[in-house]
Design an enzyme around this catalytic site. Structure first.
Site, PDB file in Angstrom:
ATOM      1  N   ARG A  46       2.413  -0.532  -5.173  1.00  0.00           N
ATOM      2  CA  ARG A  46       2.373  -1.200  -4.858  1.00  0.00           C
ATOM      3  C   ARG A  46       1.672  -2.206  -3.861  1.00  0.00           C
ATOM      4  NH1 ARG A  46       7.583  -1.799  -3.838  1.00  0.00           N
ATOM      5  NH2 ARG A  46       7.176  -0.326  -5.485  1.00  0.00           N
TER       6      ARG A  46
ATOM      7  N   GLY B  37       1.258  -1.036   0.320  1.00  0.00           N
ATOM      8  CA  GLY B  37      -0.104  -0.120   0.464  1.00  0.00           C
ATOM      9  C   GLY B  37       0.776   1.186   0.156  1.00  0.00           C
ATOM     10  N   HIS B  38       1.857   1.346  -1.320  1.00  0.00           N
ATOM     11  CA  HIS B  38       3.085   2.266  -1.058  1.00  0.00           C
ATOM     12  C   HIS B  38       3.289   2.097  -2.052  1.00  0.00           C
ATOM     13  CE1 HIS B  38       5.293  -0.976   0.742  1.00  0.00           C
ATOM     14  NE2 HIS B  38       6.405  -0.152   0.284  1.00  0.00           N
ATOM     15  N   ALA B  39       4.198   3.829  -2.757  1.00  0.00           N
ATOM     16  CA  ALA B  39       5.222   3.830  -3.385  1.00  0.00           C
ATOM     17  C   ALA B  39       6.480   4.000  -2.753  1.00  0.00           C
ATOM     18  CB  ALA B  39       4.913   4.085  -4.536  1.00  0.00           C
TER      19      ALA B  39
END
Length: 141
Positions: free
Chosen positions: A101, A54-56
């Site tokens: 992702r 839940g981040h890049a």
């Protein structure tokens, strides 16, 4: 950031099969990964209904491997979204910087190995999806 889903690819990890049937061995060394490894961690005992990631990342490069079981990796470059299933311990999924992702649908006993190019730095994370879209838009111009 000009990265896109086209920058994501599988890396074949050499698999050595024992001729006597005693199993397989895979080795990551030399130039198999396209970056210097600075950190390794793994996820396990993740409930099947949980989501990780839940981040890049701004600079960090990452490769994910399903050492055991399977899970899905949802990849998003701000324009397109793709789901990739990992279930082979001799295939690494390379994720370039600037890709959102999420990891989901963990099977029972799944172990996700992450091999990354940077030590943990909170300032390298983009954890809000709208901020990610703004970041990508700013880098496209």
């Amino acid at each position: 950031m000009k990265t896109s889903l086209n920058d994501i690819h599988f890396i074949e990890i050499p698999k050595i099969s024992d001729p006597d049937g005693r199993g397989n061995l895979s080795v990551i060394e030399k130039n198999i990964l396209p970056y210097k490894v600075e950190r390794i961690y793994y996820l396990y005992d993740v409930p099947s209904d949980s989501t990780r990631g839940g981040h890049a990342h701004i600079k960090l490069q990452q490769s994910l491997i399903a050492l055991s079981g399977s899970f899905d990796v949802v990849l998003d470059d701000g324009k397109k979204r793709e789901i990739v299933t990992l279930n082979k311990p001799n295939k690494a999924l390379y994720i370039a910087p600037g890709i959102w992702r999420e990891i989901e649908n963990f099977s029972s006993g799944a172990v996700c190995l992450a091999i990354v190019s940077e030590v943990y730095k909170e300032e390298d994370y983009i954890r809000d999806y709208q901020e990610f879209l703004n970041f990508k838009s700013d880098r496209q111009h």
